[in-house]
Scaffold this motif. Structure first.
Motif, PDB file in Angstrom:
ATOM      1  N   MET A  11      -5.514   0.394 -13.407  1.00 18.28           N
ATOM      2  CA  MET A  11      -5.138  -0.306 -12.186  1.00 18.28           C
ATOM      3  C   MET A  11      -4.347  -1.572 -12.509  1.00 18.28           C
ATOM      4  N   ALA A  12      -4.563  -2.126 -13.701  1.00 17.86           N
ATOM      5  CA  ALA A  12      -3.776  -3.299 -14.113  1.00 17.86           C
ATOM      6  C   ALA A  12      -2.300  -2.920 -14.241  1.00 17.86           C
ATOM      7  N   GLU A  13      -2.015  -1.735 -14.788  1.00 17.52           N
ATOM      8  CA  GLU A  13      -0.627  -1.271 -14.907  1.00 17.52           C
ATOM      9  C   GLU A  13      -0.015  -1.023 -13.536  1.00 17.52           C
ATOM     10  N   LEU A  14      -0.784  -0.421 -12.638  1.00 20.94           N
ATOM     11  CA  LEU A  14      -0.294  -0.164 -11.282  1.00 20.94           C
ATOM     12  C   LEU A  14      -0.020  -1.484 -10.568  1.00 20.94           C
ATOM     13  N   ALA A  15      -0.952  -2.411 -10.657  1.00 21.36           N
ATOM     14  CA  ALA A  15      -0.771  -3.715 -10.014  1.00 21.36           C
ATOM     15  C   ALA A  15       0.435  -4.444 -10.589  1.00 21.36           C
ATOM     16  N   ASP A  16       0.617  -4.342 -11.893  1.00 20.93           N
ATOM     17  CA  ASP A  16       1.756  -4.983 -12.544  1.00 20.93           C
ATOM     18  C   ASP A  16       3.072  -4.383 -12.038  1.00 20.93           C
ATOM     19  N   GLU A  17       3.096  -3.071 -11.880  1.00 20.31           N
ATOM     20  CA  GLU A  17       4.299  -2.401 -11.365  1.00 20.31           C
ATOM     21  C   GLU A  17       4.608  -2.835  -9.930  1.00 20.31           C
ATOM     22  N   ILE A  53       0.842  -1.209   0.000  1.00 13.85           N
ATOM     23  CA  ILE A  53       0.000   0.000   0.000  1.00 13.85           C
ATOM     24  C   ILE A  53       0.870   1.251   0.000  1.00 13.85           C
ATOM     25  N   ILE A  54       1.933   1.260   0.792  1.00 12.53           N
ATOM     26  CA  ILE A  54       2.828   2.415   0.852  1.00 12.53           C
ATOM     27  C   ILE A  54       3.466   2.667  -0.513  1.00 12.53           C
ATOM     28  N   ARG A  55       3.950   1.602  -1.157  1.00 12.80           N
ATOM     29  CA  ARG A  55       4.541   1.744  -2.495  1.00 12.80           C
ATOM     30  C   ARG A  55       3.503   2.235  -3.501  1.00 12.80           C
ATOM     31  N   ALA A  56       2.282   1.699  -3.422  1.00 17.21           N
ATOM     32  CA  ALA A  56       1.221   2.114  -4.345  1.00 17.21           C
ATOM     33  C   ALA A  56       0.887   3.596  -4.160  1.00 17.21           C
ATOM     34  N   MET A  57       0.837   4.051  -2.915  1.00  9.99           N
ATOM     35  CA  MET A  57       0.528   5.463  -2.650  1.00  9.99           C
ATOM     36  C   MET A  57       1.622   6.374  -3.210  1.00  9.99           C
ATOM     37  N   ARG A  58       2.884   5.936  -3.111  1.00  9.01           N
ATOM     38  CA  ARG A  58       3.985   6.728  -3.687  1.00  9.01           C
ATOM     39  C   ARG A  58       3.846   6.826  -5.200  1.00  9.01           C
ATOM     40  N   ILE A  59       3.509   5.705  -5.832  1.00 13.79           N
ATOM     41  CA  ILE A  59       3.346   5.693  -7.287  1.00 13.79           C
ATOM     42  C   ILE A  59       2.181   6.578  -7.690  1.00 13.79           C
ATOM     43  N   LEU A  60       1.073   6.496  -6.957  1.00 11.18           N
ATOM     44  CA  LEU A  60      -0.105   7.305  -7.287  1.00 11.18           C
ATOM     45  C   LEU A  60       0.141   8.793  -7.058  1.00 11.18           C
ATOM     46  N   ALA A  61       1.047   9.130  -6.163  1.00 16.27           N
ATOM     47  CA  ALA A  61       1.358  10.539  -5.900  1.00 16.27           C
ATOM     48  C   ALA A  61       2.238  11.146  -6.979  1.00 16.27           C
ATOM     49  N   GLN A 120      -9.068  -1.438  -0.209  1.00 20.95           N
ATOM     50  CA  GLN A 120     -10.337  -1.412   0.521  1.00 20.95           C
ATOM     51  C   GLN A 120     -10.108  -1.756   1.989  1.00 20.95           C
ATOM     52  N   LYS A 121      -9.258  -2.738   2.249  1.00 23.77           N
ATOM     53  CA  LYS A 121      -8.989  -3.175   3.624  1.00 23.77           C
ATOM     54  C   LYS A 121      -8.242  -2.110   4.428  1.00 23.77           C
ATOM     55  N   SER A 180      -1.848  -8.805  -8.412  1.00 24.56           N
ATOM     56  CA  SER A 180      -2.971  -8.719  -9.351  1.00 24.56           C
ATOM     57  C   SER A 180      -3.792  -7.470  -9.043  1.00 24.56           C
ATOM     58  N   ASP A 181      -4.515  -6.970 -10.047  1.00 30.04           N
ATOM     59  CA  ASP A 181      -5.309  -5.761  -9.793  1.00 30.04           C
ATOM     60  C   ASP A 181      -6.442  -6.047  -8.811  1.00 30.04           C
ATOM     61  N   ARG A 182      -6.962  -7.265  -8.813  1.00 35.07           N
ATOM     62  CA  ARG A 182      -8.009  -7.628  -7.848  1.00 35.07           C
ATOM     63  C   ARG A 182      -7.453  -7.587  -6.426  1.00 35.07           C
ATOM     64  N   HIS A 183      -6.251  -8.147  -6.236  1.00 37.13           N
ATOM     65  CA  HIS A 183      -5.627  -8.136  -4.911  1.00 37.13           C
ATOM     66  C   HIS A 183      -5.323  -6.698  -4.478  1.00 37.13           C
ATOM     67  N   LEU A 184      -4.874  -5.874  -5.420  1.00 42.68           N
ATOM     68  CA  LEU A 184      -4.582  -4.475  -5.096  1.00 42.68           C
ATOM     69  C   LEU A 184      -5.843  -3.747  -4.642  1.00 42.68           C
ATOM     70  N   ARG A 185      -6.947  -3.942  -5.348  1.00 47.15           N
ATOM     71  CA  ARG A 185      -8.215  -3.309  -4.932  1.00 47.15           C
ATOM     72  C   ARG A 185      -8.631  -3.795  -3.549  1.00 47.15           C
TER      73      ARG A 185
END
Length: 190
Positions: free
Chosen positions: A103-109, A87-95, A122-123, A113-118
């Motif tokens: 979201m598939a590209e973000l999950a791949d990076e 989540i921390i890495r994803a937030m840095r990328i989104l910033a 959510q959690k 999987s994009d489902r697991h990322l979502r």
């Protein structure tokens, strides 16, 4: 660990007390595995448990590290943090200004999987990655709207939106007014 009664140590283990995480480790003689006290695995019988004050001692005693709680990792490392590190890495990328469009590209990076990322978003955050990305883009756009010389279309593209229409729709959904109305209402017009 030698002077603390075994029933107290076992109680810490049963309660999964996070205060002892990294300060206490336990090994299970029936499985040959050692864990952290917060491990989500089923707890062993008290007679099958050995207690250690550092992560090296169980390895020296030939116990294998648990694959669920990763007791061999150092505190604060990504492996220690688990899904929180993703989540921390994803937030840095989104910033970043050049965050992925899908979201598939973000999950791949991130290597998930994009489902697991979502599911992780959510959690941990109660919102989807797309909502976070759009919020970041809208915050940037809001800051740029204070410059009355900037064109709204230029602001839309500079803040990461691929079309003026998507920018206007997202802005209207978030702020309940259009970007030009926001600019006028906040006194940022020429």
């Amino acid at each position: 660990m030698n002077d603390t009664p075994r029933h107290i140590l076992y109680d810490i283990l049963l309660k999964r007390d996070a205060r002892y995480d990294g300060k206490m480790f336990f090994a299970v003689t029936s499985t040959g595995i050692f864990c952290r006290p917060i491990c989500p695995a089923r707890k062993p019988k008290p007679e099958n448990v050995l207690y250690f004050s550092d992560a090296d001692a169980p390895r020296i005693a030939r116990f294998r590290a648990c694959k669920r709680c990763r007791p061999e990792t150092r505190p604060g490392s990504p492996a220690w943090k688990g899904t929180e590190a993703t989540i921390i890495r994803a937030m840095r990328i989104l910033a970043r200004g050049d965050s992925p469009d899908s979201m598939a590209e973000l999950a791949d990076e991130l290597g998930v999987s994009d489902r697991h990322l979502r599911r992780l978003f959510q959690k941990h955050l109660g919102r989807s990655p797309i909502e976070i990305r759009n919020e970041n883009r809208l915050n940037l756009a809001e800051a740029m709207l204070t410059d009355p010389t900037s064109q709204i279309a230029d602001i839309a593209f500079a803040s990461g939106f691929k079309s003026l229409r998507r920018f206007n729709t997202a802005f209207r959904q978030h702020y309940k007014i259009s970007p030009s109305e926001w600019r006028t209402a906040n006194g940022h017009t020429l």
